[in-house]
Design a protein around this motif. Structure first.
Motif: not given
Length: 270
Positions: A47-49, A53-63, A84-90
């Motif tokens: 659940k934390l992963l 994943k969702l938080y990283a995606k949201e952050h990257f979109q904002h950035e 690449a970061f998101c793919d690694k989490i996936n």
């Protein structure tokens, strides 16, 4: 635990807060891994992963939206790295269902935190600091305000400015038809001298037991990694634009690092 330290601050408050939250989520997973194995442990980690994943995606979109607004020259590179970061989490979705989950998770966290440190210090730092150099504008030269008070470090900083100045000279010289060979040579010289300088600087910090050594090493590793990422073949196809973007990054990173990190080495502790 992985510390979000002052050297990770880029100067854009919302992005800094999001970076700090990414560290917090990774640390929450790390804490669970260090606990005794429980029946629901991997469910909680999963659940934390998913949250990461969702938080990283949201952050990257904002950035990326912020970078687009300020016309940041490395937007496309950043998009590729974020993906690449998101793919690694996936990968966790598949591997968490297999055996040896703990080892996989330890390796995954090590990768993610190393990536974050290098990405923030090597790339994101310039989002808040970089001021593009206009074509034809004289490149900043080494000035008294960059002095640390340590002769060895100051002399080596002067040499770094000299090499970057040579890159600028090649970019602005209208009589050089094909700049590729010369710029490749200069970038190799810069990369090699940078490694030499960082080794000297870290050796000096060790000799005085400087408490900021670990943060400096992370910053140095990130900058060298960024130099290693420069695609010389891309330069050959789009010389002027690519060279100007590289020059902007190298100059502003160096000035920012000297002013906000290196000058502290020569400042006596209170």
């Amino acid at each position: 635990m992985y510390l979000f330290t002052e050297d990770c601050l880029i100067g854009v408050s919302e992005i800094d807060s999001q970076h700090e939250r990414l560290f917090e989520i990774i640390n929450e997973i790390q804490v669970l891994l260090e606990e005794d194995v429980k029946s629901d442990q991997y469910d909680r980690i999963g659940k934390l992963l998913e949250h990461l994943k969702l938080y990283a995606k949201e952050h990257f979109q904002h950035e990326e939206a912020y970078m687009e607004r300020i016309h940041h020259p490395e937007l496309e590179l950043q998009r590729h790295q974020h993906s690449a970061f998101c793919d690694k989490i996936n990968e966790a979705d598949i591997l968490l269902s297999g055996s040896d989950q703990t080892r996989f998770l330890e390796d995954l966290l090590k990768y993610l935190i190393t990536w974050l440190y290098r990405h923030i210090i090597g790339c994101d730092l310039m989002i808040g600091k970089m001021k593009p150099i206009a074509a034809g504008k004289k490149l900043p030269t080494f000035a008294d305000e960059y002095l640390t008070g340590i002769n060895l470090i100051d002399d080596e900083h002067r040499e770094l400015f000299r090499i970057i100045g040579e890159v600028h000279r090649v970019i602005q010289d209208e009589f050089i038809v094909d700049k590729y060979d010369e710029i490749v040579y200069l970038l190799e010289e810069l990369k090699n001298y940078t490694k030499f300088h960082f080794a000297d600087e870290e050796k000096y910090m060790q000799s005085i037991q400087y408490e900021g050594l670990a943060a400096q090493q992370r910053a140095h590793d990130a900058f060298v990694a960024r130099l290693e990422e420069i695609d010389f073949h891309q330069i050959e196809g789009h010389q002027q634009e690519t060279l100007e973007e590289i020059l902007e990054f190298l100059t502003d990173w160096l000035i920012n690092h000297i002013m906000n990190s290196d000058k502290k080495i020569g400042t006596p502790a209170p």
